[in-house]
Design an enzyme around this catalytic site. Structure first.
Site, mmCIF file in Angstrom:
data_model
loop_
_atom_site.group_PDB
_atom_site.id
_atom_site.type_symbol
_atom_site.label_atom_id
_atom_site.label_comp_id
_atom_site.label_asym_id
_atom_site.label_seq_id
_atom_site.Cartn_x
_atom_site.Cartn_y
_atom_site.Cartn_z
ATOM 1 N N ARG A 50 -44.183 8.248 25.255
ATOM 2 C CA ARG A 50 -42.988 7.205 24.928
ATOM 3 C C ARG A 50 -43.757 6.405 23.739
ATOM 4 O O ARG A 50 -44.716 6.727 23.276
ATOM 5 C CB ARG A 50 -42.592 6.504 26.231
ATOM 6 C CG ARG A 50 -43.815 6.314 27.179
ATOM 7 C CD ARG A 50 -45.027 5.388 26.828
ATOM 8 N NE ARG A 50 -44.604 4.146 26.237
ATOM 9 C CZ ARG A 50 -45.207 3.499 25.364
ATOM 10 N NH1 ARG A 50 -46.620 3.842 25.204
ATOM 11 N NH2 ARG A 50 -44.706 2.369 25.033
ATOM 12 N N GLY A 51 -42.889 5.461 23.477
ATOM 13 C CA GLY A 51 -43.233 4.398 22.230
ATOM 14 C C GLY A 51 -42.572 4.968 21.101
ATOM 15 O O GLY A 51 -42.391 6.241 20.861
ATOM 16 N N ALA A 52 -41.876 4.337 20.335
ATOM 17 C CA ALA A 52 -40.858 4.700 19.239
ATOM 18 C C ALA A 52 -41.607 5.528 18.335
ATOM 19 O O ALA A 52 -41.053 6.803 17.753
ATOM 20 C CB ALA A 52 -40.182 3.581 18.690
ATOM 21 N N ARG A 91 -33.787 10.493 24.021
ATOM 22 C CA ARG A 91 -33.634 8.989 24.316
ATOM 23 C C ARG A 91 -32.682 8.294 23.179
ATOM 24 O O ARG A 91 -33.198 8.862 21.953
ATOM 25 C CB ARG A 91 -35.169 8.366 24.593
ATOM 26 C CG ARG A 91 -36.097 8.897 25.691
ATOM 27 C CD ARG A 91 -37.167 8.261 25.875
ATOM 28 N NE ARG A 91 -36.957 7.075 26.294
ATOM 29 C CZ ARG A 91 -37.915 5.877 26.516
ATOM 30 N NH1 ARG A 91 -38.991 6.091 25.976
ATOM 31 N NH2 ARG A 91 -37.459 4.653 27.001
ATOM 32 N N GLN A 199 -45.691 -0.518 31.406
ATOM 33 C CA GLN A 199 -46.203 -0.055 30.174
ATOM 34 C C GLN A 199 -47.447 -0.819 29.998
ATOM 35 O O GLN A 199 -48.433 -0.540 29.382
ATOM 36 C CB GLN A 199 -45.495 0.190 28.929
ATOM 37 C CG GLN A 199 -44.494 1.150 28.959
ATOM 38 C CD GLN A 199 -42.943 0.848 29.413
ATOM 39 O OE1 GLN A 199 -43.050 -0.006 30.220
ATOM 40 N NE2 GLN A 199 -42.255 1.280 29.164
ATOM 41 N N ASP A 240 -38.056 -0.857 18.725
ATOM 42 C CA ASP A 240 -37.634 0.452 18.833
ATOM 43 C C ASP A 240 -36.410 0.753 17.518
ATOM 44 O O ASP A 240 -36.317 2.039 17.202
ATOM 45 C CB ASP A 240 -37.017 0.833 20.019
ATOM 46 C CG ASP A 240 -38.142 0.998 21.098
ATOM 47 O OD1 ASP A 240 -38.708 -0.009 21.600
ATOM 48 O OD2 ASP A 240 -38.344 2.296 21.448
ATOM 49 N N ASN A 250 -35.992 -3.736 21.370
ATOM 50 C CA ASN A 250 -37.499 -3.646 21.952
ATOM 51 C C ASN A 250 -37.307 -3.511 23.524
ATOM 52 O O ASN A 250 -36.061 -3.953 24.131
ATOM 53 C CB ASN A 250 -38.397 -4.553 21.450
ATOM 54 C CG ASN A 250 -39.980 -4.051 21.864
ATOM 55 O OD1 ASN A 250 -40.349 -2.954 21.376
ATOM 56 N ND2 ASN A 250 -40.560 -5.082 22.241
ATOM 57 N N LYS A 251 -38.430 -3.225 24.157
ATOM 58 C CA LYS A 251 -38.559 -3.234 25.576
ATOM 59 C C LYS A 251 -37.509 -4.296 26.199
ATOM 60 O O LYS A 251 -37.882 -5.784 25.737
ATOM 61 C CB LYS A 251 -39.868 -2.978 25.931
ATOM 62 C CG LYS A 251 -40.223 -2.853 27.663
ATOM 63 C CD LYS A 251 -39.379 -1.704 28.260
ATOM 64 C CE LYS A 251 -39.560 -0.394 27.527
ATOM 65 N NZ LYS A 251 -38.438 0.627 27.906
HETATM 66 O O1 MRU Z 1 -39.705 3.017 26.835
HETATM 67 P P1 MRU Z 1 -40.804 2.886 26.064
HETATM 68 O O2 MRU Z 1 -42.024 3.016 26.472
HETATM 69 O O3 MRU Z 1 -40.583 4.054 25.006
HETATM 70 O O4 MRU Z 1 -40.486 1.474 25.111
HETATM 71 C C1 MRU Z 1 -41.571 1.217 24.177
HETATM 72 C C2 MRU Z 1 -41.487 0.097 23.446
HETATM 73 O O5 MRU Z 1 -40.502 -0.621 23.797
HETATM 74 C C3 MRU Z 1 -42.207 -0.268 22.317
HETATM 75 O O6 MRU Z 1 -42.586 -1.922 22.252
HETATM 76 C C4 MRU Z 1 -41.892 0.074 21.120
HETATM 77 O O7 MRU Z 1 -41.388 1.350 21.122
HETATM 78 C C5 MRU Z 1 -42.734 -0.063 19.838
HETATM 79 S S1 MRU Z 1 -44.096 1.087 20.107
HETATM 80 C C6 MRU Z 1 -45.102 0.848 18.717
#
Ligand code: MRU
Length: 352
Positions: A50-52, A91, A199, A240, A250-251
């Site tokens: 996960r993570g953008a 996603r 996370q 994201d 973002n999250k």
């Molecule tokens: O649902 P996730 O864990 O994929 O969400 C991640 C985030 O929201 C991060 O803050 C974002 O992707 C930036 S990661 C460098």
């Protein structure tokens, strides 16, 4: 300068992708083999990765793996569109996935008519590797620019995981923290646990602990109180998707932090590579926001924490309006007055 440990969350070996299973951290460091594009799509959807930026990179490798499967099995090349769509349909919010897959698709369309099949496969894996490496260099550069904004002694609040585990290594917002710590700054990080996937608690705290960077894990609802007490100097988060006008998805929980930071006069920084900008989307309201399963909210660590018939609403992301953001830190520099004109000019002048 302090020496900082880095983590590489994925590895390509013999055309197979090995990834750290982020569902198992911090209890177990397990590597999972992804040998088909469907494995890759499932790993993204189930948040094993996960993570953008990372889902963009993994998606790019997944596309190369998928084209190799089609060729190895002697299937018609038209199937390549299925590979693309399956990977895209995992996603919806992080634009990096679509950015990376569109880049792979364009290359595929060019090479499929020019090259023989072996050469095509080789070039696609090479392109995915390029996306991977570019992300790593972008993160180091974001760290370099971003650490300048961090005071010599600072209490930094961060949300979610934006570290090596969310990228090709080093990280974006957490990369800035890494770079500032590497510079010798006296830093304490306040890590939001980041319900419901945790996370912050499971991944960011693990990364910080691996590196020996001082940190406190806090519940998501502590931020206002800590800010009021003067315990937070800076808030830094990842992104994201950043729309043309500078709104940031973002999250979930990021928006509330931005409001609190504004109320308490605390700088609120977003760190992201330019691949996170989506100039085709005008404003935050137009971003597709992922809604995940009720179970993620109703269970914690495998245990039920809510009555069985209670309904849960699980938006995975929120949108922070541009006016709440002090600056956006990219690998090409910092945008400090955030509006459409500045963003378009910045990306055009710096080749984003
Ligand atoms: O649902 P996730 O864990 O994929 O969400 C991640 C985030 O929201 C991060 O803050 C974002 O992707 C930036 S990661 C460098």
């Amino acid at each position: 300068m302090r020496k900082i440990k880095d983590i590489k969350p994925i590895e390509l070996k013999d055309h197979k992708l090995y990834v750290i299973n982020q569902l198992k951290l911090p209890k177990e460091l397990e590597w999972v083999e992804l040998s088909s594009y469907k494995d890759v799509a499932k790993a993204i959807k189930d948040m094993i990765v996960r993570g953008a930026p990372l889902i963009g990179i993994v998606g790019a490798y997944g596309f190369a793996i998928g084209i190799k499967e089609i060729i190895d099995k002697g299937l018609p090349l038209e199937k390549s569109k299925d590979v693309l769509e399956t990977l895209k349909n995992t996603r919806p919010t992080a634009v990096n996935l679509f950015w990376a897959l569109d880049r792979m698709w364009k290359k595929y369309q060019k090479w499929v008519s020019e090259k023989d099949k072996d050469e095509l496969i080789k070039l696609l894996f090479k392109e995915a590797k390029k996306i991977d490496l570019e992300d790593y260099h972008a993160n180091k550069s974001i760290g370099g620019y971003g650490q300048i904004l961090i005071p010599k002694k600072a209490n930094i609040l961060t949300h979610c995981n934006t570290g090596a585990l969310a990228t090709s290594g080093w990280g974006t917002a957490l990369g800035v923290i890494r770079s500032a710590y590497e510079e010798g700054k006296d830093i304490t990080v306040y890590v939001d646990e980041t319900r419901p996937y945790l996370q912050g608690a499971r991944l960011t705290a693990w990364e910080l602990q691996e590196e020996g960077i001082p940190h406190y894990l806090i519940t998501d609802n502590s931020a206002g109180f800590l800010m009021k007490k003067g315990l937070i100097d800076v808030v830094i988060v990842g992104a994201d998707r950043i729309t043309k006008n500078g709104d940031v998805a973002n999250k979930i929980g990021t928006y509330s932090l931005s409001v609190l930071a504004r109320e308490h006069n605390i700088p609120f920084y977003v760190a992201a590579p330019t691949s996170t900008f989506d100039l085709e989307t005008e404003k935050g309201d137009d971003i597709p926001i992922e809604i995940r399963s009720e179970d993620e909210v109703k269970k914690c660590g495998g245990c039920d924490i809510a009555p069985e018939k209670t309904k849960a609403l699980n938006y995975s992301f929120d949108v922070t309006p541009a006016e709440n953001i002090t600056a956006i830190i990219t690998e090409k520099g910092i945008i400090s007055e955030i509006n459409t004109e500045n963003i378009v000019k910045f990306l055009k002048n710096r080749g984003g």
